[in-house]
Design an enzyme around this catalytic site. Sequence first.
Site, PDB file in Angstrom:
ATOM      1  CG  ASP A 197       3.300  -1.429  -0.171  1.00 24.08           C
ATOM      2  OD1 ASP A 197       2.890  -0.037  -0.156  1.00 24.08           O
ATOM      3  OD2 ASP A 197       3.923  -1.560  -1.419  1.00 24.08           O
ATOM      4  CD1 TRP A 198      -3.643  -0.494   3.703  1.00 23.58           C
ATOM      5  CD2 TRP A 198      -3.394  -0.337   5.706  1.00 23.58           C
ATOM      6  NE1 TRP A 198      -4.807  -0.330   3.999  1.00 23.58           N
ATOM      7  CE2 TRP A 198      -4.685  -0.280   5.441  1.00 23.58           C
ATOM      8  CE3 TRP A 198      -3.006  -0.244   7.066  1.00 23.58           C
ATOM      9  CZ2 TRP A 198      -5.751   0.019   6.244  1.00 23.58           C
ATOM     10  CZ3 TRP A 198      -4.161   0.011   7.955  1.00 23.58           C
ATOM     11  CH2 TRP A 198      -5.526   0.163   7.702  1.00 23.58           C
ATOM     12  CD  GLU A 199       0.894   1.364  -2.353  1.00 22.38           C
ATOM     13  OE1 GLU A 199       0.057   1.894  -3.219  1.00 22.38           O
ATOM     14  OE2 GLU A 199       2.337   0.737  -2.654  1.00 22.38           O
ATOM     15  CB  SER A 200      -5.741   2.992   0.267  1.00 22.17           C
ATOM     16  OG  SER A 200      -5.691   1.621   0.079  1.00 22.17           O
TER      17      SER A 200
END
Length: 298
Positions: free
Chosen positions: A63-66
């Site tokens: 969950d690497w959102e940026s």
Amino acid sequence: MGNFTATLHAKNPSAKAFLSVGGAHARPDPFSNMEGNSDNRAAFIKSSIDVARRYGFDGLDLDWESPNNQQDMSNLAVFFREWRTSDNKESLAYGRPRILLSAAVYFASKFFLADVPWTYPGDAMKEYVDFVNPMCYDYRGSWDTTVTGSPALLYDNASNISTSYSISSWIEDGVPSKKLVMGMPMYGKTWQLKDPNVHGIGAPANGTGPGNGGIMSYDDIVAFNLANGANVVYDNDTVSTYSYAGTNWIGYDDPTSIRNKVKYAKDQGLGGYFFWALGTDRNWTLARAASLAWDGST
């Protein structure tokens, strides 16, 4: 964690348990530094697989959102390839099913709102990831308090900031529809209307409304609407819902919009849908509406 996974596996039918690493509040630099260095990637990959096996998880979710730039995206492709390769080797070595791999991602396949847009590695995700979870929400919020907005609308004729655009962008970028799992929120965004008599989507506003920083869980929205005699409006053009009471305005999803969004996902041949987060539902109202729509019962 072992008790958690054992409980899920004891269900009939058995449920899969995933361990997600990262999240909305995770700083981007550690991920960037990990994926940009071969030794760091190897250490993370080994550790993640070891932890998943130790506690009985069926899958791992990144969950690497940026991601920060196109270089991060290129490194992400390498990471997915190495993650899958190590996963396959571990599975063959011990004669057990491989661990499923997934990724929670920005709503669209390209960060098209950035000054210099960058794009996810669609081909690598198609090849090495079991499914991709676009977060189809937070389209509107407290960063623009001048007008009301639908934070998770399915359609937007005025822009590409919508769930329908999200899904089409991932398919165009090479990710098969069956690998896409559409995200939906169990919370809404709130505004204060300038004029209580002007209350549609895009109505003038002068700040956030009730809730924590202009955010309310679905459970709290239902309670607020009941306590304040709010008017609830389903907007068919956008497939979203809003309510208003006095100057308070809330944009969110209710059972009607959820059903129609899930029907859309099924019609598009998607692999499924997910909610963030089930703990904020109201007596399983939204979860039940989605399940019935997916099964074709409503």
